[in-house]
Design a protein around this motif. Structure first.
Motif, PDB file in Angstrom:
ATOM      1  N   THR A 298       0.833  -1.208   0.000  1.00 25.21           N
ATOM      2  CA  THR A 298       0.000   0.000   0.000  1.00 25.21           C
ATOM      3  C   THR A 298       0.862   1.250   0.000  1.00 25.21           C
ATOM      4  N   GLU A 299       1.909   1.261   0.805  1.00 25.49           N
ATOM      5  CA  GLU A 299       2.789   2.427   0.866  1.00 25.49           C
ATOM      6  C   GLU A 299       3.563   2.628  -0.430  1.00 25.49           C
ATOM      7  N   ASP A 300       3.869   1.538  -1.141  1.00 26.24           N
ATOM      8  CA  ASP A 300       4.535   1.671  -2.442  1.00 26.24           C
ATOM      9  C   ASP A 300       3.635   2.417  -3.425  1.00 26.24           C
ATOM     10  N   ALA A 301       2.341   2.117  -3.358  1.00 29.51           N
ATOM     11  CA  ALA A 301       1.390   2.750  -4.278  1.00 29.51           C
ATOM     12  C   ALA A 301       0.948   4.129  -3.786  1.00 29.51           C
ATOM     13  N   LEU A 302       0.905   4.294  -2.460  1.00 27.47           N
ATOM     14  CA  LEU A 302       0.443   5.552  -1.859  1.00 27.47           C
ATOM     15  C   LEU A 302       1.481   6.017  -0.840  1.00 27.47           C
ATOM     16  N   PRO A 303       2.526   6.680  -1.274  1.00 28.79           N
ATOM     17  CA  PRO A 303       3.646   7.028  -0.390  1.00 28.79           C
ATOM     18  C   PRO A 303       3.269   7.887   0.813  1.00 28.79           C
ATOM     19  N   ASP A 304       2.196   8.673   0.719  1.00 32.24           N
ATOM     20  CA  ASP A 304       1.819   9.573   1.808  1.00 32.24           C
ATOM     21  C   ASP A 304       0.788   8.971   2.764  1.00 32.24           C
ATOM     22  N   VAL A 305       0.435   7.716   2.558  1.00 32.85           N
ATOM     23  CA  VAL A 305      -0.593   7.101   3.407  1.00 32.85           C
ATOM     24  C   VAL A 305      -0.043   6.812   4.806  1.00 32.85           C
ATOM     25  N   THR A 306      -0.925   6.876   5.791  1.00 31.65           N
ATOM     26  CA  THR A 306      -0.569   6.568   7.178  1.00 31.65           C
ATOM     27  C   THR A 306      -1.390   5.383   7.660  1.00 31.65           C
ATOM     28  N   PHE A 307      -0.725   4.422   8.312  1.00 26.60           N
ATOM     29  CA  PHE A 307      -1.416   3.270   8.884  1.00 26.60           C
ATOM     30  C   PHE A 307      -1.562   3.429  10.397  1.00 26.60           C
ATOM     31  N   VAL A 308      -2.704   2.982  10.902  1.00 26.33           N
ATOM     32  CA  VAL A 308      -2.946   2.833  12.336  1.00 26.33           C
ATOM     33  C   VAL A 308      -3.440   1.404  12.540  1.00 26.33           C
ATOM     34  N   LEU A 309      -2.841   0.695  13.483  1.00 31.35           N
ATOM     35  CA  LEU A 309      -3.256  -0.677  13.765  1.00 31.35           C
ATOM     36  C   LEU A 309      -4.058  -0.725  15.067  1.00 31.35           C
ATOM     37  N   MET A 310      -4.984  -1.669  15.128  1.00 25.79           N
ATOM     38  CA  MET A 310      -5.759  -1.886  16.344  1.00 25.79           C
ATOM     39  C   MET A 310      -6.227  -3.336  16.369  1.00 25.79           C
ATOM     40  N   PRO A 311      -6.474  -3.897  17.547  1.00 29.99           N
ATOM     41  CA  PRO A 311      -6.981  -5.268  17.618  1.00 29.99           C
ATOM     42  C   PRO A 311      -8.489  -5.305  17.432  1.00 29.99           C
ATOM     43  N   ALA A 312      -9.018  -6.500  17.276  1.00 32.80           N
ATOM     44  CA  ALA A 312     -10.472  -6.673  17.332  1.00 32.80           C
ATOM     45  C   ALA A 312     -10.894  -6.578  18.795  1.00 32.80           C
ATOM     46  N   HIS A 313     -12.140  -6.882  19.086  1.00 33.69           N
ATOM     47  CA  HIS A 313     -12.643  -6.763  20.459  1.00 33.69           C
ATOM     48  C   HIS A 313     -11.992  -7.803  21.383  1.00 33.69           C
ATOM     49  N   PRO A 314     -11.902  -7.522  22.667  1.00 38.87           N
ATOM     50  CA  PRO A 314     -11.326  -8.492  23.606  1.00 38.87           C
ATOM     51  C   PRO A 314     -12.289  -9.649  23.879  1.00 38.87           C
ATOM     52  N   LEU A 315     -11.756 -10.735  24.404  1.00 44.28           N
ATOM     53  CA  LEU A 315     -12.546 -11.906  24.779  1.00 44.28           C
ATOM     54  C   LEU A 315     -12.353 -12.196  26.267  1.00 44.28           C
ATOM     55  N   TYR A 316     -13.382 -12.773  26.851  1.00 45.72           N
ATOM     56  CA  TYR A 316     -13.335 -13.070  28.275  1.00 45.72           C
ATOM     57  C   TYR A 316     -12.539 -14.338  28.568  1.00 45.72           C
ATOM     58  N   ASN A 317     -11.605 -14.237  29.500  1.00 48.03           N
ATOM     59  CA  ASN A 317     -10.928 -15.377  30.103  1.00 48.03           C
ATOM     60  C   ASN A 317     -10.270 -16.309  29.073  1.00 48.03           C
ATOM     61  N   VAL A 318      -9.511 -15.716  28.141  1.00 52.17           N
ATOM     62  CA  VAL A 318      -8.731 -16.517  27.201  1.00 52.17           C
ATOM     63  C   VAL A 318      -7.266 -16.155  27.404  1.00 52.17           C
ATOM     64  N   SER A 319      -6.382 -17.027  26.950  1.00 49.45           N
ATOM     65  CA  SER A 319      -4.953 -16.792  27.206  1.00 49.45           C
ATOM     66  C   SER A 319      -4.151 -16.545  25.942  1.00 49.45           C
TER      67      SER A 319
END
Length: 267
Positions: free
Chosen positions: A179-200
């Motif tokens: 993506t950055e090769d095609a769009l040099p000025d693009v900015t990425f932000v990463l985030m996880p999906a929602h949390p889960l209860y009591n998993v390891s």
């Protein structure tokens, strides 16, 4: 002679009165003949003028102070030219859709503060990060020509298929690089999906995702900070089980979208 002069003056007076009465009646019958606009018309013109002319670069930039610096720079350039800045929300079905998800509340929040100058759309993919890369799905991102991409990198989908986190991170890296090769000025932000209860295992993958983001100097928005703790039973009230997968419910998406709104709009 005097009588004749008085008669002539009387006739002139009658003619003047008749002409004056006709002119007055025409003014009443045709209000558009009034050359002075009404106060209401004045107000409408003034409101339209104010709406068209109101533009505060400082205000818009102050709202974006929590954005990555590279995105702030592009935003300022776009605003200076009065061009819209486009955000693309990318992820698995975990980010939801227009009816129940992140995109609608984010669109409403951004429109209320940035007007037409910051827009957001979403792209979802129901598969693993490997499927995404192997099928060149990232080309659909490039076609949108976004200025900033907020990405949930299919981590729960990979978890469900037991993909090792190293594979997920390799796939993320490939998507970002292409993506950055095609769009040099693009900015990425990463985030996880929602949390889960009591998993390891899943929290460890999320932790590795954050470490990857830090090592690559990619902004990471940890919305889990706004959810109940993973060992808190209340967390189960924020998502629903859907067979072999899960998704945030209305309460969960409210927490998630509220966190992102605060990142995108600083008060």
């Amino acid at each position: 002679m005097k009588a004749i002069i008085l008669s002539i003056l009387s006739i002139i007076l009658v003619v003047i009165l008749v002409i004056g009465n006709i002119h007055w009646n025409n003014r009443e019958d045709n209000p558009l003949s009034n050359t002075h606009p009404t106060k209401e018309a004045d107000g409408e013109v003034e409101n339209k003028k104010n709406k068209d002319q109101y533009f505060s670069l400082d205000d818009y930039m102050s709202f974006a102070k929590s954005w990555p610096e590279s995105a702030q720079k592009v935003l300022e350039e776009k605003l200076t030219e009065k061009q819209p800045f486009h955000i693309l929300l990318v992820g698995s079905d975990e980010i939801g859709d227009q009816e129940l998800g992140l995109i609608t509340p984010l669109q409403e929040a951004l429109a209320s503060k940035y007007d037409k100058y910051v827009t957001i759309d979403s792209l979802t993919y129901d598969g693993t990060s490997s499927d995404y890369v192997n099928n060149n799905e990232y080309e659909s991102i490039i076609e949108q020509k976004p200025d900033m991409i907020i990405m949930e990198p299919f981590l729960l989908n990979d978890n469900g298929k037991k993909l090792d986190i190293s594979i997920t991170l390799t796939n993320i890296n490939q998507v970002i690089s292409a993506t950055e090769d095609a769009l040099p000025d693009v900015t990425f932000v990463l985030m996880p999906a929602h949390p889960l209860y009591n998993v390891s295992f899943y929290p460890m993958q999320v932790s590795d995702l954050q470490k990857y983001a830090d090592s690559k100097d990619i902004t990471y928005w940890n919305h889990w900070e706004a959810w109940p703790e993973s060992n808190d039973l209340k967390l189960k009230d924020y998502y629903v089980e859907l067979g072999d997968r899960s998704q945030a419910n209305e309460q969960g998406f409210k927490v998630w979208s509220s966190y992102l709104s605060k990142k995108l709009i600083s008060e």
